[in-house]
Write an enzyme that holds these catalytic residues in place. Structure first.
Site, PDB file in Angstrom:
ATOM      1  N   ASP A 176     -70.680  54.064  65.456  1.00  0.00           N
ATOM      2  CA  ASP A 176     -69.799  55.252  65.845  1.00  0.00           C
ATOM      3  C   ASP A 176     -68.808  54.588  66.942  1.00  0.00           C
ATOM      4  OD1 ASP A 176     -68.345  57.397  67.063  1.00  0.00           O
ATOM      5  OD2 ASP A 176     -70.416  58.512  67.275  1.00  0.00           O
ATOM      6  N   HIS A 177     -67.632  54.573  66.332  1.00  0.00           N
ATOM      7  CA  HIS A 177     -66.428  53.817  67.214  1.00  0.00           C
ATOM      8  C   HIS A 177     -65.978  54.413  68.436  1.00  0.00           C
ATOM      9  CE1 HIS A 177     -63.982  50.451  67.837  1.00  0.00           C
ATOM     10  NE2 HIS A 177     -63.155  50.369  66.779  1.00  0.00           N
ATOM     11  N   ARG A 178     -66.445  55.752  68.477  1.00  0.00           N
ATOM     12  CA  ARG A 178     -66.406  56.487  69.765  1.00  0.00           C
ATOM     13  C   ARG A 178     -66.982  55.774  70.982  1.00  0.00           C
ATOM     14  NH1 ARG A 178     -67.763  62.364  67.987  1.00  0.00           N
ATOM     15  NH2 ARG A 178     -69.562  61.120  67.252  1.00  0.00           N
TER      16      ARG A 178
ATOM     17  N   ILE B  89     -68.825  52.742  70.536  1.00  0.00           N
ATOM     18  CA  ILE B  89     -69.334  51.429  70.250  1.00  0.00           C
ATOM     19  C   ILE B  89     -68.080  50.583  69.893  1.00  0.00           C
ATOM     20  CG2 ILE B  89     -70.808  49.696  69.009  1.00  0.00           C
ATOM     21  CD1 ILE B  89     -73.099  51.976  68.771  1.00  0.00           C
TER      22      ILE B  89
ATOM     23  N   PRO C  84     -66.212  58.292  63.393  1.00  0.00           N
ATOM     24  CA  PRO C  84     -65.401  57.547  62.957  1.00  0.00           C
ATOM     25  C   PRO C  84     -66.015  56.046  62.983  1.00  0.00           C
ATOM     26  CG  PRO C  84     -64.826  57.824  65.276  1.00  0.00           C
ATOM     27  CD  PRO C  84     -66.041  58.829  64.890  1.00  0.00           C
TER      28      PRO C  84
END
Ligand code: CAO
Length: 439
Positions: A409-411, A413, A233
């Site tokens: 990677d928004h998972r 960060i 994501p």
């Protein structure tokens, strides 16, 4: 070396982390050829690189089991050599290729080792409507286990399926079932979650067209991009660094570097600043293990640098950038970029990066959203730094502004981490220590 009375089945070894398969680009030998140890016998196109495969021993080629365009994996049996040398045992192998059973990995369950797929898989297609030939034992096992015999490719004469073919087929299924997502899972889930491509209209109805097949490198780039895009994501954050002073510093030192045969480009200076930002924000230099639900922090900084080549995008890796001077980074960047452009890059040069930098500024590009190069957690995009009128201390002044973008990677960060990383990078670029350039 192979003894005179021996034959050596040449199978491909582990192709590299995240390299699930390769395409045969060239078969450089023919049956009957005599080859020397380390002579290149095949060229494989793997994920972004052309990898030469050397002969592990001298000998005579007696069988070739692969052809240009074949997809091969670790363990694929590619050819057989018969002995022309006396002495050493047949198992002596050169790096890059070996005569052993397919490479084994330990399964996540810690039980049996996983056997990487070997050659001989395919779909048996009967021209006559008659089933694949197989022995009664094979048929009995297939009946009892519910396997689909038509999916097993027989290697015995007349395409007969042997017990060994069946064993290899089962190993292959096991291997696929237990592979890490980076190797197959993500690709599989991507394929499953993707709707099948819709057939295209006939464009020739509206004018003249030309159809060109894409290269296998282009295919690999496409597969990797789809995998990255679907697995991560993405968030892309934009920023701007005032690099006026940095460009002045570069100008000041460029001639001295040139005397040493080094081209002091803005990319190299930025790589040095990236190191500072990664040291302060190590999650940007980490990898996320989705299966183990953990973050792998690396105590090294190996930077992947996107290189534009005639054949397409390649991302060679410069190792231990944190331990190198600007001159050393520059030499390394030039060396890997040149190798990538000449397609002489080795698989090793393309692996093990911990963060990626993509600089499109030299090509005049404006801001863009780079795609995270998994298994990295983030990537930096650099656009063209150019002069702009900036409002500063109540006055309009001319400054050189570099647009930067970081995708992550928004998972793992958060936006706030992204903002902090960006700020460190900008601050470092804006107050670049002279000592780094002098040193
Ligand atoms: N802003 C302004 N000028 C820039 C710049 C930027 N962001 N980046 C490079 N430049 C300048 C350089 O300083 C150099 O200037 P001089 O001609 O005055 O010396 C000039 O542009 C050409 O640089 P270069 O490209 O020869 O060398 P480099 O070290 O800056 O870059 C490399 C090396 C490998 C990053 C680059 O050649 C390249 O291939 N870039 C494309 C990367 C790419 O394709 N990314 C997309 C990936 S996603 O599809």
């Amino acid at each position: 070396m192979i003894r005179k009375d021996q034959a050596m089945d040449i199978k491909l070894p582990f192709l590299g982390d995240g390299v699930a398969s390769a395409t045969v680009l060239c078969v450089l030998v023919a049956v009957g050829d005599t080859v020397q140890k380390d002579q290149t016998i095949l060229e494989l196109e793997t994920d972004k690189a052309v990898a030469p495969i050397p002969a592990p021993a001298a000998g005579t080629v007696t069988q070739i089991l692969t052809k240009v365009g074949d997809t091969v994996t670790t363990g694929t049996w590619v050819l057989t050599l018969s002995g022309s040398d006396a002495g050493a045992p047949a198992a002596t192998a050169a790096p890059g290729i070996e005569r052993v059973e397919p490479v084994q990995e330990t399964s996540k369950t810690g039980q049996r080792p996983l056997v990487a797929p070997a050659g001989g898989f395919g779909h048996y297609v009967s021209a006559s409507g008659v089933e694949a030939p197989a022995s009664p034992t094979v048929r009995r096992i297939v009946e009892q286990t519910g396997l689909d015999l038509s999916r097993v490719l027989g290697t015995a004469s007349g395409g007969r399926i042997t017990l060994d073919d069946l064993r290899q087929y089962v190993s292959h299924l096991q291997y696929l079932a237990f592979q890490k997502p980076a190797e197959s899972g993500a690709a599989v889930s991507t394929a499953q979650s993707q709707p099948a491509a819709a057939p295209l209209p006939d464009f020739s109805k509206w004018g003249e067209i030309e159809i060109k097949p894409i290269s296998s490198l282009r295919k690999k780039i496409g597969e990797k991009m789809v995998q990255n895009w679907h697995a991560v994501p993405h968030v892309t954050q934009f920023g701007e660094a005032d690099i006026t002073d940095l460009m002045a510093l570069r100008k000041q030192h460029v001639a001295a570097y040139e005397k040493k045969g080094i081209k002091l480009t803005v990319t190299v200076l930025i790589l040095k600043a990236v190191v500072a930002a990664l040291k302060e924000h190590p999650v940007f230099n980490a990898s996320f293990d989705d299966i183990a639900q953990s973050l792998i922090y690396k105590h090294y900084i190996h930077l992947g640098v996107a290189v534009d080549t005639e054949a397409g995008l390649m991302v060679p890796v410069i190792r231990d950038v944190d331990k190198k001077s600007i001159a050393e980074i520059s030499e390394d960047l030039n060396a890997v970029a040149e190798k990538a452009r000449k397609r002489q890059i080795s698989l090793d040069d393309l692996q093990g990066g911990s963060f990626t930098v993509s600089n499109l500024g030299g090509l005049g590009a404006g801001p863009f959203t780079p795609i995270v190069n998994t298994p990295d957690t983030a990537i930096l995009g650099l656009s063209k730094g150019q002069s702009r009128a900036v409002f500063q201390d109540g006055k309009v002044v001319e400054r050189i502004i570099l647009p930067v973008s970081v995708s992550y990677d928004h998972r793992v960060i958060d936006g706030a981490d992204g903002a902090r990383f960006m700020q460190t990078l900008i601050n470092t670029l804006q107050a670049f220590p002279d000592a780094w350039v002098k040193g």
